[in-house]
Write a protein that holds these residues in place. Structure first.
Motif, short mmCIF file in Angstrom:
data_model
loop_
_atom_site.label_atom_id
_atom_site.label_comp_id
_atom_site.label_asym_id
_atom_site.label_seq_id
_atom_site.Cartn_x
_atom_site.Cartn_y
_atom_site.Cartn_z
N THR A 19 81.23 66.53 134.88
CA THR A 19 79.89 66.04 135.12
C THR A 19 79.00 67.21 135.56
O THR A 19 79.37 67.97 136.47
N SER A 67 81.21 48.67 128.97
CA SER A 67 80.78 49.66 129.96
C SER A 67 80.89 51.05 129.34
O SER A 67 81.95 51.42 128.82
N VAL A 89 79.88 53.72 131.34
CA VAL A 89 80.12 54.54 132.53
C VAL A 89 81.60 54.54 132.93
O VAL A 89 82.15 55.57 133.33
N GLU A 90 82.27 53.39 132.82
CA GLU A 90 83.66 53.28 133.28
C GLU A 90 84.61 54.23 132.55
O GLU A 90 85.38 54.96 133.20
N HIS A 117 71.36 55.50 128.11
CA HIS A 117 72.61 56.20 127.79
C HIS A 117 72.36 57.31 126.78
O HIS A 117 72.91 58.41 126.89
N TYR A 146 75.55 62.57 128.95
CA TYR A 146 76.74 62.20 128.18
C TYR A 146 76.39 61.54 126.86
O TYR A 146 77.23 60.90 126.23
#
Length: 272
Positions: free
Chosen positions: A267, A251, A253-254, A35, A40
């Motif tokens: 993105t 999470s 990503v969520e 991550h 991001y």
């Protein structure tokens, strides 16, 4: 140009090893490092780990991983946890459940916390002691922490309860973080459980207008919330994030996907 808007930078503390995610530590630590290397990365906060699992961290590659120790049993865990902390753990903060009066927690933090390590104190949802607890934290270097969900419907505070916390912190100039139940940007009812989930975008906007906290926390229109977030000025964003600093999510990503769907996060082409 940064890929992550200022409103969301450092907002998502990585709580992958906590329920309902329950990711094994040997998987969660490399995932956190990924991550922090992703496009991001600016949205990603530190890695949260229960104090009882410190020994498990020693076998893992912790390079580049800032760690927050979570003390669910209260400040009595602090001294033993600090003594047992492996040297390779980059401890940046601790989060302590206020199982004893908040003033006692503050005193223990003042006396035991290493230099450079911050702290958040989880305020109990006891129905009548909110003001007293926030008063005890006001003027200290520590943040408040509030639980916004869990594995049962009772773990989710009502809109009025969360609004009282948000406005109470605003009145005292007290920064805060939240934990649990905020994976999604917008308030909604989980179709599988029937639980009423708060949205992290709702909380961000409520932090900016605490006098409207109840109304903003109740809003279920993603379009309306996204429009309000888009209209925020740099000064407003700085004020919001000075209040609502982060929330723990199992999470990463969520919540990012939610922001992309609302048009609040773009993105990069190579990652689509």
């Amino acid at each position: 140009m940064t890929a992550v808007p200022a409103l969301f930078r450092g907002l998502f503390d990585d709580a992958a090893v906590f329920p309902p995610g329950d990711m094994p530590l040997p998987e969660a630590v490399p995932a956190h490092r990924a991550h922090r290397a992703a496009w991001y990365a600016e949205a990603v906060g530190p890695f949260l780990c229960g104090a009882g699992r410190l020994a498990e961290l020693t076998a893992l590659d912790l390079s580049g991983v800032p760690v927050v120790l979570v003390l669910p049993s209260g400040v009595a865990q602090l001294g033993p946890a600090l003594a047992a902390r492996p040297s390779e753990v980059d401890l940046v903060s601790v989060e302590v459940a206020a199982t004893t009066p908040v003033r006692e927690v503050v005193a223990a933090l003042d006396g035991q916390l290493p230099e450079g390590v911050t702290a958040a104190v989880e305020i109990p949802r006891d129905g009548g002691g909110l003001a007293r607890s926030l008063d005890a934290l006001a003027g200290t270097p520590y943040r408040a922490k509030f639980r916004t969900g869990g594995l049962s419907s009772e773990a989710f505070p009502t809109e009025a309860e969360l609004a009282a916390f948000v406005t109470g912190c605003a009145e005292r100039g007290l920064p805060y973080k939240c934990t649990a139940g905020l994976h999604n940007a917008v308030r909604h009812t989980d179709p599988a459980t029937g639980f009423e989930h708060h949205g992290f975008l709702n909380v961000l906007l409520a932090a900016g207008e605490p006098e409207r906290a109840g109304e903003l926390l109740a809003e279920r229109s993603g379009k309306a919330l996204a429009s309000a977030a888009t209209d925020l000025t740099a000064v407003q964003i700085a004020r919001i994030r000075g209040s609502f600093t982060a929330f723990g999510t199992c999470s990463i990503v969520e919540p990012l996907a939610d922001l992309a769907e609302l048009g609040l996060l773009e993105t990069p082409l190579e990652n689509r």
